[in-house]
Design an enzyme around this catalytic site. Sequence first.
Site, PDB file in Angstrom:
ATOM      1  N   GLN A 208      43.591  56.503  45.731  1.00  0.00           N
ATOM      2  CA  GLN A 208      43.233  55.619  44.614  1.00  0.00           C
ATOM      3  C   GLN A 208      41.790  54.694  44.704  1.00  0.00           C
ATOM      4  OE1 GLN A 208      46.239  56.038  45.803  1.00  0.00           O
ATOM      5  NE2 GLN A 208      47.828  55.501  44.478  1.00  0.00           N
ATOM      6  N   ASP A 249      52.861  45.297  43.511  1.00  0.00           N
ATOM      7  CA  ASP A 249      53.720  46.105  42.641  1.00  0.00           C
ATOM      8  C   ASP A 249      54.932  45.010  42.337  1.00  0.00           C
ATOM      9  OD1 ASP A 249      52.781  49.020  41.965  1.00  0.00           O
ATOM     10  OD2 ASP A 249      52.032  48.286  44.052  1.00  0.00           O
TER      11      ASP A 249
HETATM   12  O1  MRU Z   1      50.936  54.415  43.341  1.00  0.00           O
HETATM   13  P1  MRU Z   1      49.995  53.451  42.431  1.00  0.00           P
HETATM   14  O2  MRU Z   1      48.882  54.008  42.069  1.00  0.00           O
HETATM   15  O3  MRU Z   1      50.760  53.202  41.139  1.00  0.00           O
HETATM   16  O4  MRU Z   1      50.031  51.852  43.305  1.00  0.00           O
HETATM   17  C1  MRU Z   1      49.320  51.108  42.657  1.00  0.00           C
HETATM   18  C2  MRU Z   1      49.334  49.630  43.758  1.00  0.00           C
HETATM   19  O5  MRU Z   1      49.710  49.711  44.870  1.00  0.00           O
HETATM   20  C3  MRU Z   1      48.602  48.571  43.129  1.00  0.00           C
HETATM   21  O6  MRU Z   1      47.801  47.913  43.975  1.00  0.00           O
HETATM   22  C4  MRU Z   1      49.510  47.456  42.271  1.00  0.00           C
HETATM   23  O7  MRU Z   1      50.307  48.413  41.363  1.00  0.00           O
HETATM   24  C5  MRU Z   1      48.800  46.564  41.377  1.00  0.00           C
HETATM   25  S1  MRU Z   1      47.939  47.117  40.166  1.00  0.00           S
HETATM   26  C6  MRU Z   1      47.274  45.738  39.540  1.00  0.00           C
END
Ligand code: MRU
Length: 369
Positions: A208, A249
Site C-alpha cells: 500500500q 485501524d
Molecule cells: O489493509 P488496509 O490497507 O486496509 O490497512 C490500512 C491501514 O493499516 C491504515 O493505516 C489504517 O486503516 C488507517 S487508514 C487512515
Amino acid sequence: MKIGSQNYQSIWFDESDPAIVKVIDQQRLPFFFETKELRSVDEVFTAIEDMTVRGAPLIGATAAFGIYFATLEITTQTNIREHLSNAARYLISCRPTAVNLSWAVNHVMKKLNIDNEEGSLSERALKAALEICDKEKENCRQIGNHGLKLIEEISNRKDRAPVNILTHCNAGWLACIDYGTATAPVYFAHDRGIPVHVWVDETRPRNQGAKLTAWELKQHGVPYTLITDNSGGHLMQQKMVDIVITGSDCTTRTGDVANKIGTYLKALAAFDNGIPFYAALPSSSIDLTISDGLKEIKIEERNPEEVTHIEGITDGKIQSVRICPEGTSAANYGFDITPARLVTGLITERGICRATEKDIMEMFSDKPK
Ligand code: MRU
C-alpha cells in the site's frame, strides 16, 4: 484531493443515479486510475474484502452505503428487521480489525431503528451514510490542522530544512474520504511552503505504501522516497527521520494502536532512537470498549498468496509473480499492535493527546463506551 485538475474523493454518491455509489478502484493503482460502481450489499462486501476499497475510515463509509443498498433491496415480502440485521452482520464480518466497519454499520442501523424519524428507510440510510462521509472528511481536515503544528515545530527547530516524516502503509486520502489521516498534516505543511520529505515504507505484502502513498504524494508534488520496510530502523539510527506518523485501524481506550503489520517494529525503532511516533486517527477508529489491544483486537489473517507472490506491471498489464519456491507455506498477518508505551501521541480531530486512558477518556468523554 486533486488528480490532475479534478477534485476527487475516494468514494462519492451521484444524486443523478441513487442506485449506485462510485469508488476509486485501489487494486488498479498506481498503474491505472479507474473507478468502480457499487450497486448492492454483495458488491460492497466484495469491494471491502478484495480491497478495491481499503483503509479504516473508507471501509466504514463504504459499509454504511452497504446498509443503504440493503434498504433498496426491501420488497413487500421482506421481513425488514431480519433483512437489515442480516445485512449488517454480513458486512461487519467482512474484515475483522478496522473498528470503523462495525462502528459505521451500527451507526446507520441506529438511525434506522428510530421509529418516528423522518423519511423512508432508504432516505435515512443514505443521509446517515453521507453524514459519515462528511464527518470523516472534516475529521481528517482537523487532523491535518493539529498535526501541522508538530511539523511546524520541527521545521522551526531545523531552520526550515526539510522535515523527514516516515509513514507506513497508506493512511492517505485514498484510505479515508479526503485529506487522509497520517498524510493530512504533510499535505497542509507542503501547501504552506514548509519543506517536507516523506520516507514511504513499501508495506509488504500488498505494498500500500509503494502503490498508494507514493501515488498520492506524487499527485500532490510532495517529495518522497520509497524504502523497504526494513530500512526505517537504519534511517532512524542515522538521524534521517524526524517523526513517524502512521494511521490506525483500531485504538483502545488505553492508547494501544492496531495498524498495518510492521507498524509495531517502526514504533520500537523510534522509541529506541528517541524519535516521536504518532498515530493519526479519527475518533471513529477509537474503541473505548476495549483496553488491552494485544488481547482484544482481532488480527486479520489473509491469503498466504499475498506473501508468496508480488504484483506489478509489465507489458502494460498488472501481473502477479511468485517470489519463492513452489509449494512454500506462508503466514499473512495483516495488522499488529503497538502498545501505548511506544506511542508519543494520537493526532485526532479534537487535537493531540497522549496515548493514555486519562487523556483519551478526557478528550472523548462524550463518546459511547
Ligand atoms: O489493509 P488496509 O490497507 O486496509 O490497512 C490500512 C491501514 O493499516 C491504515 O493505516 C489504517 O486503516 C488507517 S487508514 C487512515
